[in-house]
Design a protein around this motif. Structure first.
Motif, PDB file in Angstrom:
ATOM      1  N   GLN A  63       0.798  -1.223   0.000  1.00  0.00           N
ATOM      2  CA  GLN A  63       0.000   0.000   0.000  1.00  0.00           C
ATOM      3  C   GLN A  63       0.834   1.277   0.000  1.00  0.00           C
ATOM      4  O   GLN A  63       0.502   2.230  -0.686  1.00  0.00           O
ATOM      5  CB  GLN A  63      -0.964  -0.004   1.178  1.00  0.00           C
ATOM      6  N   GLU A  64       1.943   1.298   0.724  1.00  0.00           N
ATOM      7  CA  GLU A  64       2.704   2.549   0.790  1.00  0.00           C
ATOM      8  C   GLU A  64       3.428   2.873  -0.513  1.00  0.00           C
ATOM      9  O   GLU A  64       3.849   4.001  -0.722  1.00  0.00           O
ATOM     10  CB  GLU A  64       3.670   2.558   1.973  1.00  0.00           C
ATOM     11  N   PHE A  66       1.990   2.965  -3.373  1.00  0.00           N
ATOM     12  CA  PHE A  66       1.003   3.537  -4.299  1.00  0.00           C
ATOM     13  C   PHE A  66       0.159   4.584  -3.595  1.00  0.00           C
ATOM     14  O   PHE A  66      -0.044   4.513  -2.391  1.00  0.00           O
ATOM     15  CB  PHE A  66       0.069   2.439  -4.822  1.00  0.00           C
ATOM     16  N   GLU A  67      -0.346   5.497  -4.359  1.00  0.00           N
ATOM     17  CA  GLU A  67      -1.336   6.451  -3.852  1.00  0.00           C
ATOM     18  C   GLU A  67      -2.714   5.934  -4.223  1.00  0.00           C
ATOM     19  O   GLU A  67      -3.498   6.606  -4.894  1.00  0.00           O
ATOM     20  CB  GLU A  67      -1.080   7.839  -4.427  1.00  0.00           C
ATOM     21  N   LEU A  68      -2.978   4.690  -3.795  1.00  0.00           N
ATOM     22  CA  LEU A  68      -4.232   4.017  -4.085  1.00  0.00           C
ATOM     23  C   LEU A  68      -4.815   3.473  -2.791  1.00  0.00           C
ATOM     24  O   LEU A  68      -4.080   3.177  -1.850  1.00  0.00           O
ATOM     25  CB  LEU A  68      -3.999   2.839  -5.055  1.00  0.00           C
ATOM     26  N   SER A  69      -6.123   3.299  -2.769  1.00  0.00           N
ATOM     27  CA  SER A  69      -6.766   2.728  -1.582  1.00  0.00           C
ATOM     28  C   SER A  69      -6.483   1.225  -1.501  1.00  0.00           C
ATOM     29  O   SER A  69      -6.152   0.581  -2.502  1.00  0.00           O
ATOM     30  CB  SER A  69      -8.275   2.972  -1.642  1.00  0.00           C
ATOM     31  N   GLN A  70      -6.634   0.681  -0.314  1.00  0.00           N
ATOM     32  CA  GLN A  70      -6.439  -0.754  -0.110  1.00  0.00           C
ATOM     33  C   GLN A  70      -7.384  -1.576  -0.987  1.00  0.00           C
ATOM     34  O   GLN A  70      -6.957  -2.555  -1.601  1.00  0.00           O
ATOM     35  CB  GLN A  70      -6.594  -1.103   1.377  1.00  0.00           C
ATOM     36  N   THR A  72      -8.523  -0.850  -3.920  1.00  0.00           N
ATOM     37  CA  THR A  72      -8.033  -0.786  -5.300  1.00  0.00           C
ATOM     38  C   THR A  72      -6.836  -1.711  -5.491  1.00  0.00           C
ATOM     39  O   THR A  72      -6.750  -2.440  -6.485  1.00  0.00           O
ATOM     40  CB  THR A  72      -7.673   0.659  -5.689  1.00  0.00           C
TER      41      THR A  72
END
Length: 127
Positions: A63-64, A66-70, A72
């Motif tokens: 997760q860290e 990417f600037e994406l939600s979990q 996604t």
């Protein structure tokens, strides 16, 4: 080859593209695998999982990057798992993913050029 053949198995069954033309069914069967790998986020996920300590990672490990939600990231992991690129193992509340080396080997073999044809010293885009 049946269209219901899993994408990873379809790639493993195909001769290299340069050896003989794919028939329509074989091409249709391999497309989900190639589409799964063609997405930049998913390609990075494969790279991150493969390079992660022990060769496996869970969504919390990714997760860290990417600037994406979990959810996604989980969606992308599901696509890669369904295509046969990643194996998944549930441990408690977490699912851990590992790259299926045989699938990547099948893709490499499918796309392999005959020896001495189209080779260069540099790989485009990897400067």
């Amino acid at each position: 080859m049946s269209i219901s053949t899993p994408p990873a198995e379809a790639a493993a069954c195909c001769a290299p593209l340069t050896a003989q033309p794919l028939d329509a069914d074989a091409a249709e069967a391999v497309v989900p695998l190639l589409k799964a790998l063609a997405d930049p986020v998913r390609l990075r996920i494969v790279s991150l999982v493969a390079a992660h300590e022990g060769g496996e990672a869970c969504v919390c490990d990714l997760q860290e990057a990417f600037e994406l939600s979990q959810p996604t990231i989980s969606h992308h992991l599901k696509v890669l798992h369904t295509a046969g690129v990643l194996d998944r193992e549930k441990r408690g509340t977490w699912a851990y993913y590992r790259v299926r080396a045989e699938t990547l080997g099948s893709v490499a073999a499918l796309l392999a050029a005959p020896a001495g044809v189209g080779t260069s010293e540099r790989t485009p885009g990897c400067d």
